[in-house]
Write an enzyme that holds these catalytic residues in place. Structure first.
Site, mmCIF file in Angstrom:
data_model
loop_
_atom_site.group_PDB
_atom_site.id
_atom_site.type_symbol
_atom_site.label_atom_id
_atom_site.label_comp_id
_atom_site.label_asym_id
_atom_site.label_seq_id
_atom_site.Cartn_x
_atom_site.Cartn_y
_atom_site.Cartn_z
ATOM 1 N N ASP A 341 6.838 10.521 0.500
ATOM 2 C CA ASP A 341 7.150 10.228 -0.901
ATOM 3 C C ASP A 341 6.926 11.426 -1.809
ATOM 4 O O ASP A 341 7.554 11.532 -2.871
ATOM 5 C CB ASP A 341 6.302 9.053 -1.399
ATOM 6 C CG ASP A 341 6.763 7.730 -0.818
ATOM 7 O OD1 ASP A 341 7.918 7.663 -0.366
ATOM 8 O OD2 ASP A 341 5.964 6.776 -0.818
ATOM 9 N N HIS A 461 12.289 1.531 -1.721
ATOM 10 C CA HIS A 461 12.764 2.754 -1.076
ATOM 11 C C HIS A 461 13.791 2.448 0.007
ATOM 12 O O HIS A 461 13.619 1.510 0.797
ATOM 13 C CB HIS A 461 11.599 3.517 -0.450
ATOM 14 C CG HIS A 461 10.602 4.010 -1.452
ATOM 15 N ND1 HIS A 461 9.431 4.630 -1.091
ATOM 16 C CD2 HIS A 461 10.614 3.978 -2.816
ATOM 17 C CE1 HIS A 461 8.757 4.958 -2.186
ATOM 18 N NE2 HIS A 461 9.454 4.566 -3.246
#
Length: 653
Positions: A341, A461
């Protein structure tokens, strides 16, 4: 290129001037002529090419022995063939004649000093400067395209802690110069001429912020242009060839097309009259992402208090690929294990050089300093885009929400570097990746972004429902999509075979479920229906935008559980599409599915669809280290991959 100059001559006295090799200059023979003159003749020394330009429909070319009539439709043009070795060593003589006279009524003498002035770059993208060609002010895409390229000098060769070379105001070292594009200024001619005539390079005020030019001198590289300096009178030092090095300071973005221009003028010092104006253009190389199908070069994982067993399993797995594993220490990660991330690895490339570049996300948690403090270094660049208001940063700005496809062809249009994929709310939510990131990714041009629907997920995501793996046939890859429907179909099949009592999560310190329990759970069944619809929407988008067929897609069994409003889906068991792809080796989250005859039926199903492609499946236990914190193997790892062999400047955008 310069507009045609005109030099007036007179029969009353000699005229002295300067011309540039290869540039045509008009000679105004009509400004001052003897009385009764009707014809003329012109001759030049061997260092000059003298041409009579006329309209054959209006003027008849004279026969041998005859003179040219004094007619304004007839022009005299001179073009120097080589630079002078002495002042005024080239001559043009214009002789004027009366109607019947054989002797001239008068003669105009033009004494020229020829100089070779040219600003050259790597126009043909071969890694070195090509000398003396035209068309340097136009940049074109595609194979056979022309135009020079700049790298953003965003690595750290100058060894100044915390900043990249583009931010450093000190002089470059030898390693730093290798990142820059060479540019050569030819200024050949008698040294004395350059006392009166000047060479000036200029850039616009906007381009001055986006490039920096250094002049190579005997003991240094002097900063002469760019970085707020928009004009430079060239220090020639009696050299015929002057070498410069140019670096980019900014990647393309919403307000920057990527093109920067440098103008050269050769002009008389006292009155500023221009002898030559010339322009060269550079395109700043884009930042390029690399997909799972590219060869892995280095793997990253964070050491934190809760994942020591996982790191051991990962180390054994990575050893199979002979790929180095970089273990980020707790002092470096400050308890933040979600290294996927925090950053996305890519690269930038020019014909003379390429190096990896890390894109640093604006999420700014425990790993916020890591990309600069530990990744940025010699031949490893860094770039980031952060909004002015940090409160606008959301989970969609983390880079588990940023992926790229392998190369694809869509309706006849090739994307040889793939297409960037970004999770989004589409028309169902206002949530989006931050505007500054989206603008940056669009501006790179060579990997046209596609938006997918991801806000149905709690974390939001796209790596929670898709990934790509290499494959030996068809397009060279397969798209793996998480599929609740495939999971339910598998469980129903096993139930019919009499295995409804097989237990999920066996051996874990948590509530277990049988196949019968799962198939009787209203919330899981309702969640599966909702989530499958969202995944099917993304399936449709990717089939259209990536040019995929059903044969290019493999469904991977997966279940999600939504909240009471049937939103914010979370992975019910370790999400197998959230895997680490290292060539043919796949590090897959161990799902802890129902075991039949000692074998997990979920693992067996995945092996059955992936191993025939030549892929090797290794199931890694990430349950307590990642899954229970709403992430998986891919979320907790990151990979530097080999750049594409395809050159981005050959794309058609």
């Amino acid at each position: 290129m310069s507009k045609a100059r005109s030099i007036p001559v007179t029969y009353l006295r000699p005229t002295y001037d300067v011309c540039v090799v290869g540039i045509e200059t008009a000679i105004d023979i009509y400004r001052s002529i003897p009385r009764r003159a009707e014809y003329f003749d012109v001759r030049g020394t061997s260092s000059l090419e003298v041409t009579i330009v006329y309209n054959p429909r209006a003027v008849t070319r004279p026969q041998k022995g005859e003179k040219w009539p004094l007619n304004k439709d007839i022009k005299v043009v001179v073009s120097p063939l080589k630079a002078s070795t002495e002042l005024n060593d080239s001559k043009v003589k214009v002789s004027y004649y009366g109607g019947q006279s054989k002797e001239p009524l008068g003669c105009s003498m033009l004494y020229l000093t020829n100089v070779a002035v040219c600003l050259d770059v790597d126009i043909f993208r071969i890694g070195s400067v090509t000398r003396g060609v035209r068309g340097k002010d136009v940049w074109t895409w595609g194979r056979g395209g022309k135009g020079a390229i700049l790298l953003v000098n965003c690595d750290r060769d100058r060894n100044i802690s915390g900043i990249s070379d583009r931010e450093d105001t000190g002089p470059p070292n030898a390693a730093d110069v290798k990142d820059m594009s060479p540019m050569v200024l030819t200024a050949e001619g008698p040294d004395e001429i350059f006392d009166d005539y000047k060479l000036t390079m200029k850039v616009s005020s906007s381009d001055a912020k986006r490039l920096r030019v250094y002049q190579k001198r005997r003991y240094e590289y002097a900063h002469v242009l760019g970085k707020q300096i928009d004009s430079y009178d060239v220090r020639r030092d009696n050299l015929d060839d002057i070498t410069f090095y140019v670096e980019g300071l900014e990647f393309p973005d919403i307000d920057f097309s990527g093109l920067v221009y440098i103008d050269l003028t050769f002009h008389k010092g006292d009155d500023g009259s221009k002898i030559l104006t010339e322009q060269v253009v550079f395109r700043v190389a884009p930042w390029i992402m690399t997909p799972n199908t590219q060869k892995p070069l280095e793997v990253y994982v964070c050491n934190v208090k809760t994942n020591s067993e996982f790191v051991k399993l990962l180390s054994d797995f990575v050893d199979k690929t002979r790929c180095p594993l970089n273990k980020v220490t707790q002092s470096e990660n400050r308890g933040d294990q979600w290294i996927q991330d925090e950053m996305e690895f890519g690269y930038t490339e020019a014909p003379h050089k390429r190096f990896p570049v890390v894109l640093d996300s604006p999420r700014n948690r425990g790993l916020r300093n890591f990309p600069v403090s530990e990744v940025l270094g010699p031949d490893f660049g860094h770039v980031t885009r952060e909004p002015d208001d940090s409160s606008t940063v959301t989970t969609l700005d983390s880079f588990g929400n940023l992926e790229v496809s392998p190369p694809v062809v869509v309706n006849g249009k090739a994307y040889p570097l793939g297409r960037i994929l970004i999770g989004d709310g589409l028309n169902k939510s206002s949530m989006r990746m931050n505007q500054v990131l989206r603008d940056f990714l669009h501006a790179q041009q060579v990997q046209a972004p596609v938006f997918l629907f991801s806000t149905w997920l709690y974390v939001g995501h796209i790596d929670e429902f898709m990934t790509f793996v290499p494959a030996p046939n068809r397009k060279g890859f397969r798209l793996l999509l998480a599929s609740p429907q495939a999971c339910l179909d598998l469980f129903r099949k096993k139930q019919k075979e009499g295995h409804g009592g097989a237990v999920m999560f066996e051996g874990l310190n948590r509530v277990t479920y049988t196949i019968d329990d799962i198939l009787a759970s209203k919330i899981l069944l309702d969640s599966s229906k909702i989530c499958q619809e969202s995944i099917d929407q993304n399936r449709k988008i990717m089939k259209k935008e990536l040019g995929l067929s059903e044969d290019d897609i493999i469904d991977i069994p997966m279940l999600y559980k939504c909240d009471s409003d049937m939103e914010n889906a979370e992975s019910f068991f370790p999400n197998m599409v959230n895997m680490l792809v290292l060539g043919k080796q796949l590090g897959i989250p161990k799902p802890f599915g129902p075991k039949l005859y000692g074998t997990c039926c979920l693992e067996e199903k995945v092996r059955s669809v992936l191993e025939p492609l030549g892929l090797n499946c290794t199931f890694l236990d990430d349950f307590t280290s990642y899954h229970q914190y709403l992430g998986e193997v891919h979320c907790g790892t990151n990979v530097v991959r080999k750049p594409f062999s395809y050159k981005w400047w050959e794309c058609i955008v």
